[in-house]
Design an enzyme around this catalytic site. Structure first.
Site, mmCIF file in Angstrom:
data_model
loop_
_atom_site.group_PDB
_atom_site.id
_atom_site.type_symbol
_atom_site.label_atom_id
_atom_site.label_comp_id
_atom_site.label_asym_id
_atom_site.label_seq_id
_atom_site.Cartn_x
_atom_site.Cartn_y
_atom_site.Cartn_z
ATOM 1 N N LYS A 56 0.811 -1.226 0.000
ATOM 2 C CA LYS A 56 0.000 0.000 0.000
ATOM 3 C C LYS A 56 0.839 1.268 0.000
ATOM 4 O O LYS A 56 0.303 2.366 -0.033
ATOM 5 C CB LYS A 56 -0.935 0.007 1.218
ATOM 6 C CG LYS A 56 -2.062 -1.006 1.106
ATOM 7 C CD LYS A 56 -3.126 -0.779 2.157
ATOM 8 C CE LYS A 56 -4.278 -1.758 1.959
ATOM 9 N NZ LYS A 56 -5.325 -1.605 2.958
ATOM 10 N N LYS B 76 -6.625 -10.223 -5.356
ATOM 11 C CA LYS B 76 -7.636 -10.758 -4.441
ATOM 12 C C LYS B 76 -8.909 -9.915 -4.507
ATOM 13 O O LYS B 76 -8.863 -8.719 -4.801
ATOM 14 C CB LYS B 76 -7.092 -10.836 -3.010
ATOM 15 C CG LYS B 76 -6.921 -9.503 -2.326
ATOM 16 C CD LYS B 76 -6.510 -9.647 -0.880
ATOM 17 C CE LYS B 76 -6.365 -8.240 -0.289
ATOM 18 N NZ LYS B 76 -5.729 -8.163 0.981
ATOM 19 N N LYS C 235 -12.429 -4.867 -0.922
ATOM 20 C CA LYS C 235 -13.411 -3.784 -0.855
ATOM 21 C C LYS C 235 -12.950 -2.580 -1.667
ATOM 22 O O LYS C 235 -13.754 -1.843 -2.190
ATOM 23 C CB LYS C 235 -13.610 -3.362 0.599
ATOM 24 C CG LYS C 235 -14.216 -4.455 1.455
ATOM 25 C CD LYS C 235 -14.668 -3.869 2.779
ATOM 26 C CE LYS C 235 -15.006 -4.943 3.777
ATOM 27 N NZ LYS C 235 -14.056 -4.983 4.889
HETATM 28 P P1 AMP Z 1 -11.137 -6.881 5.691
HETATM 29 O O1 AMP Z 1 -12.244 -6.675 4.727
HETATM 30 O O2 AMP Z 1 -9.795 -6.557 5.082
HETATM 31 O O3 AMP Z 1 -11.354 -6.223 7.007
HETATM 32 O O4 AMP Z 1 -11.071 -8.450 5.974
HETATM 33 C C1 AMP Z 1 -11.925 -9.119 6.882
HETATM 34 C C2 AMP Z 1 -11.656 -10.618 6.822
HETATM 35 O O5 AMP Z 1 -11.945 -11.128 5.513
HETATM 36 C C3 AMP Z 1 -10.194 -10.995 7.104
HETATM 37 O O6 AMP Z 1 -10.148 -12.192 7.862
HETATM 38 C C4 AMP Z 1 -9.621 -11.212 5.729
HETATM 39 O O7 AMP Z 1 -8.514 -12.091 5.721
HETATM 40 C C5 AMP Z 1 -10.809 -11.814 5.003
HETATM 41 N N1 AMP Z 1 -10.722 -11.558 3.550
HETATM 42 C C6 AMP Z 1 -10.679 -10.342 2.947
HETATM 43 N N2 AMP Z 1 -10.592 -10.478 1.607
HETATM 44 C C7 AMP Z 1 -10.583 -11.813 1.360
HETATM 45 C C8 AMP Z 1 -10.511 -12.600 0.150
HETATM 46 N N3 AMP Z 1 -10.442 -12.036 -1.060
HETATM 47 N N4 AMP Z 1 -10.525 -13.960 0.285
HETATM 48 C C9 AMP Z 1 -10.607 -14.543 1.506
HETATM 49 N N5 AMP Z 1 -10.665 -13.848 2.661
HETATM 50 C C10 AMP Z 1 -10.671 -12.510 2.609
#
Ligand code: AMP
Ligand code: TRP
Length: 330
Positions: free
Chosen positions: A114, A197, A200
């Site tokens: 980032k 990946k 959001k």
């Molecule tokens: P975040 O949206 O970054 O706060 O992520 C919340 C949870 O979702 C964390 O445990 C991440 O590791 C999981 N996560 C986010 N993006 C992915 C993805 N593309 N595939 C699998 N897990 C994800």
């Protein structure tokens, strides 16, 4: 009766939650609720480490909390709360920041990604110390198990190393946590670009399936999903598009790799995409119905989050008292 092991995990209210969040994290939290003593946190203070809009943050936070309940996080079995409602998170984050070698933070791949190039001059210091706030989240609750997607493994390992370092320096204060990452679904890739990946902060709407997407939108996004020109449907690390689609299928259908390959032998990508669209829509429709009910009754959500914050704070306050004592701050 022995106490159940404590679980803690968090999710950022930084945009629409997506299928990657659901398959990599939320669904596992929900399914394991009876095995653990559960704490789940909407981490708004992590969301502000990058540019954001305060009005959107508030709306995203409520949407995410309601969606977590709609996905099956049960307030009777799990403590669901908002990070900024429990001030101990930021207090411990500072104390841990002072215990964290700069080099450990500089090695974090998320920060490196980032802050590439000239970005490093502009990104916030909070983005750099993000993992110490995350360690504080985890360590405040004597957490043993941290279920996350693959992308958070390094951060949880840092929390583990920090707990061990702190215990060595100041005495045995923290439980040393472990990341738990499921084999299937831990890394859901973008539909428009299977080398990135699903996230959001996506560049195009076709990258992610939002948890609130309509069945029609879901079908359309899968129909447009990028694959390759080879045609046959098998798991293959060199063919990330079709492998990602099969993996998503696997998480929802529960079929093995061999069963899936047999099922689609001799069939085209169109069939796979259509079936996937149906599977995903079927999984999300009941969640969306519960979500709508919750949004019609905002007081229930307020109450869940207020109860959650009170429960979390009671635990966090005890940990902080041990920490202050150990560090000579009392
Ligand atoms: P975040 O949206 O970054 O706060 O992520 C919340 C949870 O979702 C964390 O445990 C991440 O590791 C999981 N996560 C986010 N993006 C992915 C993805 N593309 N595939 C699998 N897990 C994800
Ligand atoms: N950083 C995590 C993510 O982006 C969210 C998070 C914050 C978290 N604190 C946590 C996850 C503590 C597990 C435990 O996904």
């Amino acid at each position: 009766m022995t106490a159940k092991p404590r679980v803690f995990s968090g999710i950022k209210p930084s945009g629409d939650p997506h299928l990657g969040n659901y398959l990599g994290a939320i669904r596992n939290w929900v399914n394991d609720q009876d095995r653990y003593d559960n704490f789940f946190c909407v981490v708004d203070q992590h969301a502000i480490t990058v540019a954001y809009d305060p009005v959107n943050l508030r709306a995203n936070l409520r949407q995410l909390a309601a969606l977590l309940v709609a996905c099956g996080i049960d307030p009777d079995r799990s403590c669901l709360f908002v990070q900024s409602h429990v001030a101990e998170h930021t207090e411990l984050a500072w104390l841990l920041t002072c215990t964290t070698p700069m080099g450990w933070l500089e090695r974090m791949t998320q920060f490196k990604d980032k802050s590439v190039g000239g970005q490093r001059e502009r990104v916030s210091a909070g983005l750099f110390t993000y993992p110490t706030l995350m360690a504080a989240d985890i360590l405040l609750y004597d957490t043993l198990v941290v279920p996350v997607g693959e992308d958070q493994k390094q951060h949880v390992e840092l929390a583990r190393d920090l707990a061990a370092r702190f215990n060595h320096l100041y005495g045995d204060v923290f439980t040393v946590p472990e990341p738990v990452i499921r084999e299937v679904g831990a890394r859901v890739m973008g539909l428009d670009d299977p080398t990135k990946k699903m996230s959001k902060s996506d560049e195009g709407a076709n990258r992610t399936i939002g948890l609130l997407d309509t069945p029609k939108a879901i079908q359309k996004k899968f129909a447009r999903a990028v694959t390759d020109s080879e045609g046959h449907i098998v798991f293959d690390d060199n063919r990330p598009g079709v492998t990602n689609l099969l993996t998503i299928h696997q998480t929802l259908s529960g079929l093995t790799k061999a069963e899936l390959e047999a099922r689609f032998a001799g069939r085209g990508y169109g069939d796979l995409k259509k079936e996937l669209g149906e599977l995903v829509a079927e999984a999300l429709t009941p969640i969306q119905q519960r979500y709508i009910e919750l949004t019609e009754d905002p007081r229930t959500l307020d109450q869940i989050l207020a109860d959650g914050a009170a429960r979390a704070q009671a635990v966090a306050a005890q940990t902080m008292s041990r920490v202050r004592q150990a560090m000579g701050l009392r």
